[in-house]
Write a protein that holds these residues in place. Sequence first.
Motif, short mmCIF file in Angstrom:
data_model
loop_
_atom_site.label_atom_id
_atom_site.label_comp_id
_atom_site.label_asym_id
_atom_site.label_seq_id
_atom_site.Cartn_x
_atom_site.Cartn_y
_atom_site.Cartn_z
N PHE A 3 32.49 -19.63 47.71
CA PHE A 3 32.99 -19.68 49.09
C PHE A 3 33.98 -18.55 49.36
O PHE A 3 33.96 -17.94 50.43
N ILE A 21 24.66 -24.10 51.97
CA ILE A 21 26.09 -24.28 51.79
C ILE A 21 26.28 -25.65 51.14
O ILE A 21 26.09 -26.68 51.78
N PHE A 28 35.85 -26.34 52.07
CA PHE A 28 35.08 -25.11 51.90
C PHE A 28 33.77 -25.17 52.69
O PHE A 28 33.37 -24.17 53.29
N ARG A 29 33.09 -26.31 52.67
CA ARG A 29 31.84 -26.43 53.43
C ARG A 29 32.08 -26.17 54.91
O ARG A 29 31.36 -25.39 55.56
N ALA A 32 32.98 -22.58 55.58
CA ALA A 32 31.82 -21.69 55.40
C ALA A 32 30.95 -21.71 56.66
O ALA A 32 30.48 -20.66 57.13
N CYS A 134 30.28 -24.35 47.29
CA CYS A 134 31.49 -24.96 47.85
C CYS A 134 31.99 -26.09 46.96
O CYS A 134 32.55 -27.07 47.44
#
Length: 327
Positions: A3, A21, A28-29, A32, A134
């Motif tokens: 990420f 992802i 983080f997901r 992103a 992630c």
Amino acid sequence: MKFVQLAKTLKEEGPAPVYLIEGDEAYFRDHAVEAVRAACAITQPALNDVRLEGDSLKGEELSKLPALLLTLPFFDEKRLVRIYEFYPSERDWESYLKPYCASPCPTTVLLIVNTGGKKGADLKRKGGVTFVDCGKETEETLGRWLFGVVSRAGLSIDGDAASLMVRYCNQDAARMKLEVEKLSLLLGHGGRISREAVENYVAKDVEYKIYELTQAASRKDSGAFFGILNDLMEKGFDETAALSALCSHFRTLMEISDMKGSDAEIGEVLKIKPYAVQKNRETARRLGRERVRELYLALYSLSADMRSGVCAKSGALSAAVAKIFFG
């Protein structure tokens, strides 16, 4: 890619046609997805930002997906299609996704956003799919990422303070971001986050406090031990959890004292970091192998008695504390 590499890749190369992802770190997901959306520069989200749920893409609905992906954007250069928790089978991949990934629509960006862990085709190994990892990052990587977050908040941070914040927050990126926002208000623009500031203002995660509790027990620091234990009890921790944590800690010390190999090799077997193996080895040597084994067996016996109803929770924990500090 990780990420933390995504922003640089988007800046240098622009968005890829197809992304997976995936990972258990929600922060983080989400970020992103937002980074790719920003790179697409969509001004008409009602027309060009489509969200689907993976559970809905079955049978006939799944067969319509390629046509949906080939739809041209309206009043924008890019069209975004986001599919959440989508785990197609190998057959579905071969029938619907593989042909598209081999020749994707140049104006469509497909995002498959998954927590991971469910059965399906291994999309991260498929051609034409850009994988953004992630998952949980290491302390070192999160420390480097934290420097960027702090800088964007108009602050600076000492190296030891960054490492401490990562541990206090139990490597939770979302929590670290919130703590930086709090420190920004407290220290003001241009402020520097020192170790003292982290110790005074950053809330410790329960897991870190448990770590402190077990370390205080190992060095027989009764003042620190009871202070941490009382704090945990006020936050809903009970005697069962405390005894379990102590038992687990001394079991790890016993296992490490009995094992041969490098810190990295033992860490891989026990699923802990090499640095933790090193520190636990030092503790085990200081206490002595026989003392470590004696404490573990005593705590395990008390834990078993508590679970079977032979003794009350408070009595079992009190006996364990007496064994550690006075036995």
